[in-house]
Design a protein around this motif. Structure first.
Motif, PDB file in Angstrom:
ATOM      1  N   GLY A  18       0.812  -1.210   0.000  1.00 39.54           N
ATOM      2  CA  GLY A  18       0.000   0.000   0.000  1.00 39.54           C
ATOM      3  C   GLY A  18       0.843   1.256   0.000  1.00 39.54           C
ATOM      4  O   GLY A  18       0.570   2.214  -0.737  1.00 39.54           O
ATOM      5  N   ILE A  19       1.880   1.272   0.814  1.00 37.97           N
ATOM      6  CA  ILE A  19       2.774   2.433   0.875  1.00 37.97           C
ATOM      7  C   ILE A  19       3.503   2.614  -0.456  1.00 37.97           C
ATOM      8  O   ILE A  19       3.641   3.731  -0.954  1.00 37.97           O
ATOM      9  N   PHE A  20       3.944   1.520  -1.037  1.00 34.47           N
ATOM     10  CA  PHE A  20       4.648   1.594  -2.315  1.00 34.47           C
ATOM     11  C   PHE A  20       3.712   2.110  -3.407  1.00 34.47           C
ATOM     12  O   PHE A  20       4.121   2.866  -4.287  1.00 34.47           O
ATOM     13  N   GLY A  21       2.444   1.715  -3.362  1.00 30.61           N
ATOM     14  CA  GLY A  21       1.461   2.214  -4.319  1.00 30.61           C
ATOM     15  C   GLY A  21       1.247   3.706  -4.180  1.00 30.61           C
ATOM     16  O   GLY A  21       1.185   4.439  -5.166  1.00 30.61           O
ATOM     17  N   ILE A  22       1.131   4.182  -2.947  1.00 31.33           N
ATOM     18  CA  ILE A  22       0.957   5.619  -2.708  1.00 31.33           C
ATOM     19  C   ILE A  22       2.180   6.383  -3.195  1.00 31.33           C
ATOM     20  O   ILE A  22       2.054   7.429  -3.841  1.00 31.33           O
ATOM     21  N   LEU A  23       3.370   5.884  -2.906  1.00 30.66           N
ATOM     22  CA  LEU A  23       4.594   6.559  -3.354  1.00 30.66           C
ATOM     23  C   LEU A  23       4.695   6.606  -4.875  1.00 30.66           C
ATOM     24  O   LEU A  23       5.162   7.589  -5.449  1.00 30.66           O
ATOM     25  N   GLY A  24       4.244   5.536  -5.543  1.00 31.41           N
ATOM     26  CA  GLY A  24       4.243   5.534  -7.008  1.00 31.41           C
ATOM     27  C   GLY A  24       3.334   6.601  -7.574  1.00 31.41           C
ATOM     28  O   GLY A  24       3.694   7.316  -8.515  1.00 31.41           O
ATOM     29  N   PHE A  25       2.134   6.750  -6.990  1.00 29.73           N
ATOM     30  CA  PHE A  25       1.220   7.787  -7.469  1.00 29.73           C
ATOM     31  C   PHE A  25       1.730   9.188  -7.138  1.00 29.73           C
ATOM     32  O   PHE A  25       1.548  10.118  -7.921  1.00 29.73           O
ATOM     33  N   LEU A  26       2.374   9.361  -5.992  1.00 25.86           N
ATOM     34  CA  LEU A  26       2.954  10.664  -5.666  1.00 25.86           C
ATOM     35  C   LEU A  26       4.073  11.027  -6.635  1.00 25.86           C
ATOM     36  O   LEU A  26       4.218  12.185  -7.026  1.00 25.86           O
ATOM     37  N   LEU A  27       4.853  10.036  -7.035  1.00 22.75           N
ATOM     38  CA  LEU A  27       5.890  10.264  -8.039  1.00 22.75           C
ATOM     39  C   LEU A  27       5.259  10.647  -9.367  1.00 22.75           C
ATOM     40  O   LEU A  27       5.728  11.562 -10.048  1.00 22.75           O
ATOM     41  N   ALA A  28       4.171   9.982  -9.732  1.00 24.97           N
ATOM     42  CA  ALA A  28       3.494  10.286 -10.996  1.00 24.97           C
ATOM     43  C   ALA A  28       2.905  11.692 -10.993  1.00 24.97           C
ATOM     44  O   ALA A  28       2.885  12.363 -12.020  1.00 24.97           O
ATOM     45  N   LEU A  29       2.423  12.140  -9.845  1.00 23.96           N
ATOM     46  CA  LEU A  29       1.855  13.480  -9.741  1.00 23.96           C
ATOM     47  C   LEU A  29       2.925  14.553  -9.554  1.00 23.96           C
ATOM     48  O   LEU A  29       2.605  15.732  -9.479  1.00 23.96           O
ATOM     49  N   ASN A  30       4.169  14.132  -9.458  1.00 21.23           N
ATOM     50  CA  ASN A  30       5.318  15.026  -9.320  1.00 21.23           C
ATOM     51  C   ASN A  30       5.221  15.887  -8.059  1.00 21.23           C
ATOM     52  O   ASN A  30       5.525  17.071  -8.075  1.00 21.23           O
ATOM     53  N   LEU A  57       9.161  12.868 -17.726  1.00 18.06           N
ATOM     54  CA  LEU A  57       7.908  12.263 -18.173  1.00 18.06           C
ATOM     55  C   LEU A  57       7.967  10.744 -18.063  1.00 18.06           C
ATOM     56  O   LEU A  57       7.009  10.107 -17.619  1.00 18.06           O
ATOM     57  N   VAL A  58       9.087  10.160 -18.449  1.00 20.46           N
ATOM     58  CA  VAL A  58       9.247   8.712 -18.347  1.00 20.46           C
ATOM     59  C   VAL A  58       9.206   8.287 -16.875  1.00 20.46           C
ATOM     60  O   VAL A  58       8.599   7.267 -16.537  1.00 20.46           O
ATOM     61  N   ILE A  59       9.801   9.071 -16.006  1.00 18.31           N
ATOM     62  CA  ILE A  59       9.781   8.766 -14.577  1.00 18.31           C
ATOM     63  C   ILE A  59       8.353   8.816 -14.049  1.00 18.31           C
ATOM     64  O   ILE A  59       7.942   7.972 -13.258  1.00 18.31           O
ATOM     65  N   ARG A  60       7.561   9.773 -14.505  1.00 19.25           N
ATOM     66  CA  ARG A  60       6.159   9.851 -14.089  1.00 19.25           C
ATOM     67  C   ARG A  60       5.359   8.660 -14.586  1.00 19.25           C
ATOM     68  O   ARG A  60       4.516   8.120 -13.863  1.00 19.25           O
ATOM     69  N   ILE A  61       5.591   8.235 -15.818  1.00 16.70           N
ATOM     70  CA  ILE A  61       4.877   7.082 -16.371  1.00 16.70           C
ATOM     71  C   ILE A  61       5.217   5.824 -15.580  1.00 16.70           C
ATOM     72  O   ILE A  61       4.341   5.022 -15.253  1.00 16.70           O
ATOM     73  N   VAL A  62       6.477   5.656 -15.253  1.00 15.60           N
ATOM     74  CA  VAL A  62       6.879   4.509 -14.440  1.00 15.60           C
ATOM     75  C   VAL A  62       6.247   4.603 -13.051  1.00 15.60           C
ATOM     76  O   VAL A  62       5.822   3.590 -12.481  1.00 15.60           O
ATOM     77  N   GLY A  63       6.127   5.812 -12.505  1.00 17.25           N
ATOM     78  CA  GLY A  63       5.453   6.000 -11.224  1.00 17.25           C
ATOM     79  C   GLY A  63       4.005   5.562 -11.271  1.00 17.25           C
ATOM     80  O   GLY A  63       3.501   4.935 -10.339  1.00 17.25           O
ATOM     81  N   VAL A  64       3.309   5.877 -12.360  1.00 18.73           N
ATOM     82  CA  VAL A  64       1.912   5.435 -12.524  1.00 18.73           C
ATOM     83  C   VAL A  64       1.842   3.919 -12.570  1.00 18.73           C
ATOM     84  O   VAL A  64       0.984   3.302 -11.926  1.00 18.73           O
ATOM     85  N   LEU A  65       2.741   3.307 -13.318  1.00 19.99           N
ATOM     86  CA  LEU A  65       2.724   1.846 -13.424  1.00 19.99           C
ATOM     87  C   LEU A  65       3.020   1.183 -12.082  1.00 19.99           C
ATOM     88  O   LEU A  65       2.336   0.234 -11.686  1.00 19.99           O
ATOM     89  N   ILE A  66       4.018   1.673 -11.374  1.00 13.58           N
ATOM     90  CA  ILE A  66       4.357   1.128 -10.062  1.00 13.58           C
ATOM     91  C   ILE A  66       3.197   1.318  -9.092  1.00 13.58           C
ATOM     92  O   ILE A  66       2.822   0.408  -8.349  1.00 13.58           O
ATOM     93  N   GLY A  67       2.610   2.505  -9.101  1.00 11.66           N
ATOM     94  CA  GLY A  67       1.487   2.786  -8.217  1.00 11.66           C
ATOM     95  C   GLY A  67       0.290   1.907  -8.509  1.00 11.66           C
ATOM     96  O   GLY A  67      -0.354   1.376  -7.599  1.00 11.66           O
ATOM     97  N   ALA A  68      -0.030   1.728  -9.786  1.00 13.30           N
ATOM     98  CA  ALA A  68      -1.189   0.917 -10.162  1.00 13.30           C
ATOM     99  C   ALA A  68      -0.988  -0.554  -9.805  1.00 13.30           C
ATOM    100  O   ALA A  68      -1.883  -1.189  -9.237  1.00 13.30           O
TER     101      ALA A  68
END
Length: 80
Positions: A18-30, A57-68
């Motif tokens: 859960g924490i890793f998912g939240i961090l991924g979405f926070l990374l995606a939202l910059n 942008l690539v880092i944000r896309i990876v953040g979305v994937l990790i978060g999802a």
């Protein structure tokens, strides 16, 4: 799917997902300029220079994937 550990370790395992998912979405939202900070850290201090496809942008896309993926895994662990 892999089996999660049982008992208290299972709860910690789910909490980490859960924490890793939240961090991924926070990374995606910059949040806090995190994508740009990671990009700058990699370009200035990394042992190898990143290629032309590496950008915030690539880092944000990876953040979305990790978060999802992490959030989906977390929800699956809660329902099983």
């Amino acid at each position: 799917m892999t089996a999660a550990p049982e008992g208290a370790a299972g709860f910690l395992y789910l909490a980490w997902k859960g924490i890793f998912g939240i961090l991924g979405f926070l990374l995606a939202l910059n949040v806090g300029d995190s994508a740009y900070r990671i990009y700058e850290f990699a370009t200035n201090r990394g042992p190898f220079a990143p290629g032309p496809g590496f950008s915030p942008l690539v880092i944000r896309i990876v953040g979305v994937l990790i978060g999802a993926v992490s959030t989906w895994s977390f929800v699956q662990g809660l329902t099983s």
